[in-house]
Design an enzyme around this catalytic site. Sequence first.
Site, PDB file in Angstrom:
ATOM      1  N   ALA A 100      91.413  24.916 -79.396  1.00 28.75           N
ATOM      2  CA  ALA A 100      90.371  25.960 -79.330  1.00 28.75           C
ATOM      3  C   ALA A 100      88.852  25.089 -78.637  1.00 28.75           C
ATOM      4  O   ALA A 100      88.992  25.827 -77.577  1.00 28.75           O
ATOM      5  CB  ALA A 100      90.064  27.002 -79.730  1.00 28.75           C
ATOM      6  N   GLU A 101      88.082  24.665 -79.324  1.00 29.79           N
ATOM      7  CA  GLU A 101      87.005  23.632 -78.707  1.00 29.79           C
ATOM      8  C   GLU A 101      87.395  22.640 -77.602  1.00 29.79           C
ATOM      9  O   GLU A 101      86.025  22.884 -76.643  1.00 29.79           O
ATOM     10  CB  GLU A 101      86.639  22.756 -80.292  1.00 29.79           C
TER      11      GLU A 101
END
Length: 318
Positions: A100-101
């Site tokens: 997600a990052e």
Amino acid sequence: MHPSRMLLPTLSLLILPFAQAAEDPGTPSPPPAAPVEEARPAVRDVAPAPEPPTADIARPSLPRPPEGPVPSEATIKTLIDRLARDHGLDLVLVHALIRAESGYDPHAVSPMGAVGLMQVMPATAADYGVENVERLFDPEVNLRTGMRHLKRLLGKYGAIGPAVMAYNAGEGALERSEGFVPYPETQRYTHRVLVEYLIRKGLQPYSQQARDHIGLDLRPEMAFVGATGTVDAAMIRRLLDQGVWSSQSNVGALKEQAPRPMPQGRRLLSSRLSSRLDNASNSLLKSRLMKPKRTQSADAPRQPPSKLSTSGLSMRRP
């Protein structure tokens, strides 16, 4: 007498006062006239014209990734697994957070200046002894720093859900909001990380078991709060494949909602009621509760009340 001789006494009478005034030092002489170019207001009396803001002034410079080849995703994942074991972290959680990052991009830089695989802020890195921002582009330095920060958050809050929220929004934001950050971006991020984590762990994301496991009331509308049309289609597809959402109509209904954070007690009661209504035995009750109420026209004739069968369900007349 010659006329010129007659004018001399007169001229001497006119010139004599000026000559005496020049010889008398006590008589002040008139000040000389100021030049035209110097007759302007003082600089301090003139307000400077405001300068228009420029992009360089309004936006700080972001770290630049180094030039050169980037390690392959397989190499990065192997490094992640090794360092996560060294720090005693759950591999599934770490991979969900990194996906997600940065999407496994070691050269990723966010508009806020977060750097690398785990999107570490320079100020956070300084707390762990990494003073040079350029070092955060090194995958191993970035992973070690981010994992140390994540492990500290997990130990501080004692639960996965609040730690993930604090990793995105900061510890201050989590504590000011009493454990549930209201920022739309943080809610979408938290939903994405935790849903992927729970599915890979074999848990239904919105079940009571999942809530007990992550220590957070995860709700489906968090995936769309504040969204402007960009929704994680891959996440929705996984949720549909896993049976978390029954149909695309559920997704459309969630998009139309405008969720706001509820107190913890209300969130827990709402989630328990939702889980009970999802049971197969309560499907009829759920359909009646969710069915929109029909409005009867004033000109339409009223129908007589229907009789009840022995089973307790209303029967329509033929």
